[in-house]
Design a protein around this motif. Structure first.
Motif, PDB file in Angstrom:
ATOM      1  N   ALA A 239      -3.016   3.351   7.120  1.00  0.00           N
ATOM      2  CA  ALA A 239      -3.524   2.388   8.105  1.00  0.00           C
ATOM      3  C   ALA A 239      -2.692   1.111   8.061  1.00  0.00           C
ATOM      4  N   ASN A 240      -2.375   0.651   6.852  1.00  0.00           N
ATOM      5  CA  ASN A 240      -1.580  -0.568   6.753  1.00  0.00           C
ATOM      6  C   ASN A 240      -0.158  -0.359   7.258  1.00  0.00           C
ATOM      7  N   ARG A 241       0.436   0.807   6.952  1.00  0.00           N
ATOM      8  CA  ARG A 241       1.812   1.052   7.416  1.00  0.00           C
ATOM      9  C   ARG A 241       1.887   1.067   8.935  1.00  0.00           C
ATOM     10  N   LEU A 242       0.843   1.620   9.572  1.00  0.00           N
ATOM     11  CA  LEU A 242       0.838   1.626  11.038  1.00  0.00           C
ATOM     12  C   LEU A 242       0.720   0.206  11.585  1.00  0.00           C
ATOM     13  N   LYS A 243      -0.101  -0.612  10.918  1.00  0.00           N
ATOM     14  CA  LYS A 243      -0.258  -2.005  11.342  1.00  0.00           C
ATOM     15  C   LYS A 243       1.070  -2.756  11.165  1.00  0.00           C
ATOM     16  N   VAL A 244       1.687  -2.563  10.008  1.00  0.00           N
ATOM     17  CA  VAL A 244       2.973  -3.213   9.741  1.00  0.00           C
ATOM     18  C   VAL A 244       4.008  -2.762  10.775  1.00  0.00           C
ATOM     19  N   TYR A 245       3.949  -1.486  11.126  1.00  0.00           N
ATOM     20  CA  TYR A 245       4.879  -0.974  12.138  1.00  0.00           C
ATOM     21  C   TYR A 245       4.683  -1.716  13.464  1.00  0.00           C
ATOM     22  N   LEU A 246       3.417  -1.817  13.903  1.00  0.00           N
ATOM     23  CA  LEU A 246       3.147  -2.473  15.184  1.00  0.00           C
ATOM     24  C   LEU A 246       3.535  -3.944  15.148  1.00  0.00           C
ATOM     25  N   ASP A 247       3.187  -4.630  14.060  1.00  0.00           N
ATOM     26  CA  ASP A 247       3.444  -6.074  13.972  1.00  0.00           C
ATOM     27  C   ASP A 247       4.922  -6.395  13.768  1.00  0.00           C
ATOM     28  N   ALA A 248       5.505  -5.782  12.746  1.00  0.00           N
ATOM     29  CA  ALA A 248       6.835  -6.227  12.300  1.00  0.00           C
ATOM     30  C   ALA A 248       7.975  -5.370  12.852  1.00  0.00           C
ATOM     31  N   THR A 249       7.721  -4.066  13.002  1.00  0.00           N
ATOM     32  CA  THR A 249       8.832  -3.163  13.312  1.00  0.00           C
ATOM     33  C   THR A 249       9.002  -2.899  14.801  1.00  0.00           C
TER      34      THR A 249
END
Ligand code: AMP
Length: 182
Positions: free
Chosen positions: A138-148
């Motif tokens: 869940a966090n990796r997907l959030k990081v993907y949307l926000d940062a990547t």
């Protein structure tokens, strides 16, 4: 010389496709995730620090990643490379452009491999890596949307993005990618 970047959400199959393409075209597969996992297996200080960050699904600091990639790219010769898992932030994308300029790499192609979020979660759950727990995913997907995901617009504005559908069987996706880069 092939100068490729494969980009997309976690679990979309970047690693599998990068591996195939690097074998087909005899390229160096530069996976920043794999470099970090190897550093951990070898017991280096960097690896141990990185593992903690990776297991939470967060990103290893840009300056560390930029340094690793720069050193790796300087040593590239032969048919070229495929970057897998880098850049993951706008800062990394900008730093990478500087390195490309320095090294006179001017035929960059970006493959944007994409899939629906449901499909991505299903695949990540099946993989069983130490950073593939429900919480970390869940966090990796959030990081993907926000940062990547802004990295896609960065390359989009430069006209470098080739979008490929990452759903379906490995061979057909591979053929699509080859079509885009040949
Ligand atoms: P990957 O194997 O590409 O899924 O990467 C696994 C993990 O390694 C990521 O979730 C990050 O914690 C870390 N990582 C890999 N590449 C990068 C990068 N370019 N920038 C920051 N962290 C990274």
């Amino acid at each position: 010389m092939y100068q490729l970047i494969i980009f997309g959400p976690p679990g979309v199959g970047k690693g599998t496709q990068a591996e195939l393409i690097s074998k087909n075209l005899n390229l160096e597969h530069i996976s920043t995730g794999a470099i970090l996992r190897k550093a951990f297996d070898e017991g280096s200080e960097l690896g141990i620090k990185a593992k903690e960050i990776m297991d939470k699904g967060n990103l290893v600091p840009d300056d560390i990643m930029n340094g690793i990639v720069k050193e790796t790219l300087k040593k590239i010769n032969g048919n070229g490379f495929i970057l897998d898992g880098f850049p993951r932030t706008l800062e990394q994308a900008k730093a990478l452009s500087d390195v490309f300029n320095e090294l006179n790499f001017s035929s960059i192609k970006v493959i944007f491999l994409n899939a629906e979020q449901d499909e991505i979660i299903k695949r990540l759950m099946k993989r069983g890596r130490s950073d593939d727990t429900t919480e970390t995913i869940a966090n990796r997907l959030k990081v993907y949307l926000d940062a990547t995901s802004p990295v896609k617009d960065f390359y989009g504005k430069l006209g470098l993005v080739n979008e490929v559908d990452g759903t379906g069987d490995v061979e057909s996706i591979n053929k699509e990618i080859i079509k885009v880069i040949e």
